[in-house]
Scaffold this motif. Structure first.
Motif, mmCIF file in Angstrom:
data_model
loop_
_atom_site.group_PDB
_atom_site.id
_atom_site.type_symbol
_atom_site.label_atom_id
_atom_site.label_comp_id
_atom_site.label_asym_id
_atom_site.label_seq_id
_atom_site.Cartn_x
_atom_site.Cartn_y
_atom_site.Cartn_z
ATOM 1 N N MET A 1 -58.132 42.534 42.737
ATOM 2 C CA MET A 1 -56.704 42.280 42.659
ATOM 3 C C MET A 1 -56.242 42.445 41.225
ATOM 4 O O MET A 1 -56.918 42.014 40.296
ATOM 5 C CB MET A 1 -56.407 40.875 43.180
ATOM 6 C CG MET A 1 -54.938 40.589 43.355
ATOM 7 S SD MET A 1 -54.691 39.304 44.597
ATOM 8 C CE MET A 1 -52.993 38.903 44.315
ATOM 9 N N PHE B 1 -53.201 41.134 39.063
ATOM 10 C CA PHE B 1 -52.151 40.130 39.175
ATOM 11 C C PHE B 1 -50.937 40.526 38.348
ATOM 12 O O PHE B 1 -51.043 41.256 37.361
ATOM 13 C CB PHE B 1 -52.667 38.774 38.689
ATOM 14 C CG PHE B 1 -53.691 38.167 39.593
ATOM 15 C CD1 PHE B 1 -53.343 37.160 40.486
ATOM 16 C CD2 PHE B 1 -55.015 38.586 39.558
ATOM 17 C CE1 PHE B 1 -54.284 36.592 41.323
ATOM 18 C CE2 PHE B 1 -55.959 38.021 40.394
ATOM 19 C CZ PHE B 1 -55.591 37.028 41.276
ATOM 20 N N SER C 1 -49.324 38.688 36.344
ATOM 21 C CA SER C 1 -49.488 38.191 34.970
ATOM 22 C C SER C 1 -50.801 38.685 34.360
ATOM 23 O O SER C 1 -51.237 38.179 33.352
ATOM 24 C CB SER C 1 -49.461 36.675 34.986
ATOM 25 O OG SER C 1 -50.512 36.192 35.801
ATOM 26 N N ALA D 1 -53.738 38.020 34.507
ATOM 27 C CA ALA D 1 -54.833 37.057 34.693
ATOM 28 C C ALA D 1 -56.117 37.506 34.026
ATOM 29 O O ALA D 1 -57.202 37.396 34.590
ATOM 30 C CB ALA D 1 -55.061 36.771 36.183
ATOM 31 N N ILE D 2 -55.993 38.034 32.816
ATOM 32 C CA ILE D 2 -57.162 38.319 31.999
ATOM 33 C C ILE D 2 -57.653 36.998 31.436
ATOM 34 O O ILE D 2 -56.853 36.213 30.951
ATOM 35 C CB ILE D 2 -56.783 39.229 30.806
ATOM 36 C CG1 ILE D 2 -56.038 40.456 31.289
ATOM 37 C CG2 ILE D 2 -58.003 39.600 29.991
ATOM 38 C CD1 ILE D 2 -56.894 41.474 31.914
ATOM 39 N N TRP D 3 -58.958 36.766 31.484
ATOM 40 C CA TRP D 3 -59.474 35.484 30.997
ATOM 41 C C TRP D 3 -59.444 35.451 29.471
ATOM 42 O O TRP D 3 -60.139 36.233 28.808
ATOM 43 C CB TRP D 3 -60.871 35.251 31.532
ATOM 44 C CG TRP D 3 -60.879 35.196 33.025
ATOM 45 C CD1 TRP D 3 -60.153 34.349 33.813
ATOM 46 C CD2 TRP D 3 -61.601 36.037 33.924
ATOM 47 N NE1 TRP D 3 -60.378 34.613 35.136
ATOM 48 C CE2 TRP D 3 -61.264 35.635 35.235
ATOM 49 C CE3 TRP D 3 -62.490 37.090 33.750
ATOM 50 C CZ2 TRP D 3 -61.793 36.238 36.369
ATOM 51 C CZ3 TRP D 3 -63.017 37.693 34.887
ATOM 52 C CH2 TRP D 3 -62.674 37.275 36.171
#
Lengths: 274, 369
Positions: free
Chosen positions: B79, B81, B83, B85-87
């Motif tokens: 997926m 995202f 936003s 959603a990179i850590w």
């Protein structure tokens, strides 16, 4: 182009600001310096009214306190504080996580109730607590003190950790779920590392609260005194310079702990989470 | 690679119904776009496919395997995202490698595949950086690299371009589409941007109020909208709508609006016979209305209408002219620059081969093409 009155205004403003900053800092630091100074002052210098800054220094007051067993009290305090952190985090972390990430009936009411608990005066429950502890065999034990401190720290741990977990975006955990982790793995490998700075702050807070707490510790213990309780019962009858030495011993370990933990507090991974 | 089937998906949040019975078949390797306004249930549908939400009813099938109650990690989906959603606590390399590490891929194989994905998305020189050192566009690329590195069965994208600036968005649009062609992964892409949908999708599923309104190729969606919502949602400027009463006399059909009449002749008689005397909604796209002096010879069936210029939008390549015909305003899109004084008289021509009629009650398209 700057007008002359503007220049004056600018410097006056700077001066006032500097004055206020100095005032605020000395408000905190002056008592600290005074107690540090007198903790090592020889009795003669201490009682000499002509001397404001003493000339002769000694380690005798500290030695006196050591002879009375302050080292054991320090150890007790550290053990109690660490146990308090351990227990209150074991209970408070999951609760804080639940408040942050799940919507469930009664959530707001529960949150309010938890804060409300903290308003309950500790004096009122002190005596019932002692009788209860005697029945459970917890009186005069470090675990007993740690449990009482946990009860005091838990509401704050829950509230603080829930706001920390709420600050970790939900998508980061969801991405971990999509890319192959289960809920537990996502929590341990994504949310926890990101929440660590905030959790450190909560740990510092808990440590200091337990380290400073004197009332419950005095009521619940007799031989296994924590540091504040020990100072209250043994050093308070002694001369002033002994009290200053005791104050110094109280402050130093807490300062060291905060100083170490502070590095984790400010930034980690180059980002700042509340 | 796998085909995806949704069967009667329903998802409620409390009392609101986010997804209200969705059936959809996505072919293997297809790029399908879920298009709709915000709150139409497209993201929820995507999250159901990902496994992040459990549907209240219905089933999700990957191939012939029922995955409805499988946790996301066991679906082999990826997926991207909205936003990203990179850590933030991992370097770019570790972000991309993380899904492979979890799958216990050997270290040198991980290295090979991370570098392959990084090269594909042109972020090879960023692998040593932390996410906060990247721009929005670069983060977006990292998110896509992480999504394709595991070679997923299904690639899900939730408005991946909506946080980029306009220029970058156009560039990434074609890049993502080319990438998808190259790796041939079944892709489900959510957006509210109809241009993205039209340019990227092999097929588009237009959604509104938790339901799929129409599924079709971009051309079908554009030329043959099934109902009023699809007709109005797709296309800029929006399709012109006005009310008209249908008058049937001796196989001759006339649409009578407040301001003018449109003579349809004997066409559509079969479909419109039952509507004699009833009011319908007429739709025609701005690009299917012409200035009288500029009507191309391909327009064979037409109706000339007189009006007054109400407003002119000069876009450089196109000119949008708002023409008041009395009670209605028709928006006309003509290419090139045209200068009109506001209030001046103008004669416009409707291309009757591109006229749409919608039932006033059901809002469905009446004409069959």
């Amino acid at each position: 182009m700057m007008h002359e009155s503007n220049i004056i205004k600018y410097y006056v403003r700077r001066l006032v600001l500097a004055g206020l900053v100095i005032l605020a800092v000395s408000w905190i630091i002056a008592p600290f310096i005074i107690s540090m100074l007198y903790a090592f002052t020889s009795p003669d210098d201490y009682y000499d009214p002509k001397l404001i800054i003493p000339l002769h220094y000694t380690l005798r007051h500290i030695q006196t306190l050591l002879a009375l067993g302050v080292d054991k009290a320090i150890m007790n305090s550290i053990i109690v504080a660490l146990m308090t952190i351990l227990i209150s985090f074991a209970l408070g972390l999951p609760a804080g996580y639940a408040f942050a990430k799940y919507v469930f009936p009664g959530r707001d009411a529960l949150r309010l109730l938890i804060i409300g608990l903290r308003m309950f005066p500790i004096m009122v429950i002190a005596i019932p607590l002692v009788t209860l502890y005697m029945r459970l065999g917890l009186d005069d034990t470090l675990l007993g003190v740690a449990l009482a401190h946990t009860a005091m720290a838990l509401p704050f741990v829950i509230i603080i950790t829930s706001s920390i977990f709420a600050g970790v975006p939900k998508e980061l955990e969801e991405a971990a779920l999509v890319f192959g982790l289960d809920r537990k793995g996502a929590f341990l490998r994504i949310t926890m590392p990101l929440a660590l700075p905030g959790l450190t702050a909560a740990a510092i807070f808990t440590f200091i609260m337990s380290w400073n707490e004197v009332f419950i510790a005095s009521v619940l213990t007799l031989t296994n005194r924590t540091l504040p309780a020990f100072i209250l019962t043994s050093a308070m009858a002694a001369p002033d310079f002994i009290k200053f030495a005791a104050g110094f011993i109280m402050v130093v370990p807490a300062m060291v702990f905060v100083f170490i933990a502070r590095r984790y507090l400010i930034t980690m991974w180059g980002i700042t989470l509340r | 690679m796998v085909d995806v089937h949704l069967r009667g998906i329903v998802k409620r949040f409390g009392k609101t119904i986010a997804v209200d019975g969705i059936d959809l078949d996505v072919m293997d390797g297809e790029f399908i776009v879920l298009l709709g306004p915000s709150g139409c249930g497209k993201t929820t549908t995507l999250r159901v496919i990902a496994g992040l939400e459990k549907p209240d009813a219905g089933r999700v099938l990957f191939g012939d395997k029922d995955v409805t109650y499988l946790p996301p990690k066991d679906r082999n989906v990826s997926m991207v995202f909205q936003s990203y959603a990179i850590w933030p606590h991992m370097k770019v390399y570790d972000n991309i490698a993380f899904p492979l590490k979890i799958r216990k891929v050997p270290r040198d194989e991980i290295d090979r595949r991370v570098k392959w994905a990084a090269e594909l998305l042109q972020i090879s020189e960023l692998l040593d950086r932390y996410p906060h050192q990247l721009s929005g566009g670069q983060r977006q690329r990292v998110a896509v690299a992480r999504a394709i590195v595991v070679e997923p069965d299904v690639l899900l994208m939730d408005e991946p371009l909506s946080n980029l600036d306009a220029l970058l968005r156009v560039k990434m649009r074609s890049e993502l589409k080319k990438l998808q062609r190259k790796i041939k992964v079944t892709t489900i892409y959510v957006t509210h941007d109809q241009v993205e949908a039209m340019t990227m999708g092999d097929r588009i599923a237009v959604m509104n109020k938790g339901r799929i309104q129409q599924v079709g190729t971009p051309e079908e969606i554009y030329l043959k909208p099934r109902n009023l919502f699809v007709a109005g949602f797709v296309g800029t400027p929006q399709m012109n709508f006005f009310k008209a009463r249908i008058k049937v006399s001796e196989n001759n059909i006339v649409l009578v609006s407040d301001d003018f009449e449109i003579r349809l002749g004997s066409r559509y008689v079969d479909e419109l016979l039952g509507y004699d005397g009833k009011e319908v909604i007429v739709g025609i796209r701005p690009e299917h209305i012409y200035l009288e002096k500029l009507v191309p010879p391909t327009v064979t069936e037409k109706e000339v209408i007189e009006g007054k210029v109400d407003f002119v939008e000069a876009l450089g390549s196109d000119t949008i002219i708002h023409v008041s015909t009395g009670k209605n305003i028709l928006v006309v899109k003509v290419s090139g620059s045209h200068h009109y004084r506001i209030g001046s008289n103008i004669r416009i021509v409707l291309d009757l081969n591109h006229i749409h009629l919608f039932d006033k009650d059901t809002e469905y398209s009446i004409l069959k093409r």
